[in-house]
Design an enzyme around this catalytic site. Structure first.
Site, PDB file in Angstrom:
ATOM      1  N   HIS A 180      -7.286 -18.296  -8.333  1.00 30.66           N
ATOM      2  CA  HIS A 180      -7.956 -18.007  -9.660  1.00 30.66           C
ATOM      3  C   HIS A 180      -9.249 -17.698  -8.979  1.00 30.66           C
ATOM      4  O   HIS A 180     -10.027 -18.200  -8.369  1.00 30.66           O
ATOM      5  CB  HIS A 180      -7.993 -18.857 -10.664  1.00 30.66           C
ATOM      6  CG  HIS A 180      -8.763 -18.538 -11.621  1.00 30.66           C
ATOM      7  ND1 HIS A 180      -8.081 -17.898 -12.883  1.00 30.66           N
ATOM      8  CD2 HIS A 180     -10.094 -18.761 -12.071  1.00 30.66           C
ATOM      9  CE1 HIS A 180      -9.226 -17.731 -13.815  1.00 30.66           C
ATOM     10  NE2 HIS A 180     -10.367 -17.876 -13.330  1.00 30.66           N
ATOM     11  N   CYS A 181      -9.661 -16.357  -9.177  1.00 28.39           N
ATOM     12  CA  CYS A 181     -10.872 -15.988  -8.661  1.00 28.39           C
ATOM     13  C   CYS A 181     -11.892 -16.027  -9.771  1.00 28.39           C
ATOM     14  O   CYS A 181     -11.807 -14.925 -11.011  1.00 28.39           O
ATOM     15  CB  CYS A 181     -10.938 -14.328  -8.206  1.00 28.39           C
ATOM     16  SG  CYS A 181     -12.430 -13.666  -7.550  1.00 28.39           S
ATOM     17  N   VAL A 182     -12.876 -16.601  -9.956  1.00 30.02           N
ATOM     18  CA  VAL A 182     -13.864 -16.839 -10.956  1.00 30.02           C
ATOM     19  C   VAL A 182     -14.911 -15.524 -10.892  1.00 30.02           C
ATOM     20  O   VAL A 182     -15.352 -15.159 -12.128  1.00 30.02           O
ATOM     21  CB  VAL A 182     -15.089 -17.939 -11.004  1.00 30.02           C
ATOM     22  CG1 VAL A 182     -14.189 -19.234 -10.926  1.00 30.02           C
ATOM     23  CG2 VAL A 182     -15.656 -17.956  -9.526  1.00 30.02           C
ATOM     24  N   ASN A 185     -12.730 -13.168 -12.989  1.00 27.66           N
ATOM     25  CA  ASN A 185     -12.411 -13.957 -14.314  1.00 27.66           C
ATOM     26  C   ASN A 185     -10.917 -13.784 -14.610  1.00 27.66           C
ATOM     27  O   ASN A 185     -10.461 -13.505 -15.724  1.00 27.66           O
ATOM     28  CB  ASN A 185     -13.284 -13.481 -15.544  1.00 27.66           C
ATOM     29  CG  ASN A 185     -13.061 -14.642 -16.675  1.00 27.66           C
ATOM     30  OD1 ASN A 185     -12.787 -15.512 -16.593  1.00 27.66           O
ATOM     31  ND2 ASN A 185     -13.108 -14.032 -17.919  1.00 27.66           N
TER      32      ASN A 185
END
Length: 342
Positions: A180-182, A185
């Site tokens: 999951h890449c912040v 998003n």
């Protein structure tokens, strides 16, 4: 405030922000994650309980829940860098005779990068639902080590397909889950990994172009002023040639914002190059970030419980199909109809 004090404050702030972001956006199994956990435990010894609770809640909302704060921070950093480049570096470069075509490269790369960012952040990464679960569970075989048959997702309440993972930030199971890449998003999975790789490449190229032009500007400023051959007189009246430290100090005090930006861009470029090469290594070997971290955790646990200190876990990557086929799978994800015809 002298040069060393200013530079020390600048270095501490930049490195502290980068460390904080890397620590809280990385996997727990990484060195940064473990180091961040260590500092959290140490700080708990002298911070009051109410402050610890407040900080934990803030960090949890910031780094462990879906939000657009890092997307906003992403655009704020880009606006600051491109604003400084446009209103100062661009003008200085034109005055020093830099070609217009070379100066436009950062803007072209920014436009391409923004397109891939949009595709990466809005594209469904491969959400597993009850309607497509029966198809996706047949795509990849279970390797018996990282992915075992009949392992159910307690949240989605179905058997997890091999290479999938439930993202507790997005609250969904993702096919061929990578991470999951912040910053976008969104999860990175089977259907948007190609856009993520293209985003990394174009972002790295954009940072490199701005870095080279900014560094070229400062180098040209040093050469045109003949600062390299300059001398200074010390307190004893002796003449000495200027050194590298003097030149850096002169540039820092003459072009403070440009030097600040260049230092940040150099560090960011090195970080992006390493991260990009890591993801291309994973793509060429047909692995995901989740699988890489998961296998490392299994090996570490095995070493801890092995009294002889030997590692008896040998894992052959059953998903490896050759370099060309591995890359093709990234840009043309496998579906069940293709798998059945093989």
């Amino acid at each position: 405030m002298d040069f060393l004090t200013l530079f020390a404050i600048y270095g501490i702030v930049v490195l502290g922000c980068i460390f904080l972001m890397c620590t809280y956006t990385s996997q727990v199994e990484t060195s940064l994650g473990r180091l961040g956990d260590f500092f959290t435990k140490v700080s708990s010894l002298f911070l009051p309980e109410w402050l610890q609770t407040t900080l934990r809640g803030a960090f949890h909302r910031l780094f462990h829940q879906q939000n657009r704060l890092f997307v906003a921070l992403h655009f704020m950093l880009e606006a600051a860098v491109y604003g400084e480049f446009t209103f100062e570096v661009f003008g200085y470069c034109r005055e020093m005779g830099f070609g217009i075509n070379g100066l436009l490269w950062p803007y072209w790369l920014f436009a391409v990068k923004t397109y891939f960012f949009y595709r990466c952040s809005t594209k469904d990464p491969g959400t597993i639902s009850r309607s497509n679960h029966g198809q996706l569970v047949q795509v990849y075989p279970y390797d018996g080590l990282m992915f075992r048959e009949a392992t159910s997702c307690p949240t989605c309440e179905f058997v997890k397909p091999a290479r999938s993972k439930h993202c507790w930030i997005c609250n969904r199971c993702v096919h061929r889950f990578d991470h999951h890449c912040v910053w976008v998003n969104n999860c990175i999975g089977a259907l948007n990994l190609k856009y993520f790789l293209a985003y990394l490449v174009t972002l790295t190229a954009a940072v490199a172009s701005v870095t080279l032009l900014t560094g070229g500007l400062l180098l040209q400023a040093v050469l045109s002023s003949d600062l390299i051959n300059a001398t200074y007189i010390d307190n004893s009246g002796l003449t000495h040639p200027v050194g590298l430290f003097f030149i850096i100090q002169h540039l820092f005090l003459t072009f403070p914002r440009i030097v600040f930006m260049l230092g940040f861009l150099i560090f960011l470029f090195l970080l992006l190059v390493g991260y990009t090469f890591f993801h291309f290594y994973l793509s060429l070997s047909n692995k995901t970030s989740n699988e890489w971290y998961k296998l490392r955790s299994l090996l570490l646990c095995h070493r801890r419980h092995n009294s002889q200190g030997k590692n008896h876990i040998t894992q052959q990557n059953i998903y490896f199909k050759g370099l060309v086929a591995n890359l093709k799978e990234i840009f043309q994800p496998i579906n069940t109809s293709e798998k059945k015809t093989r």
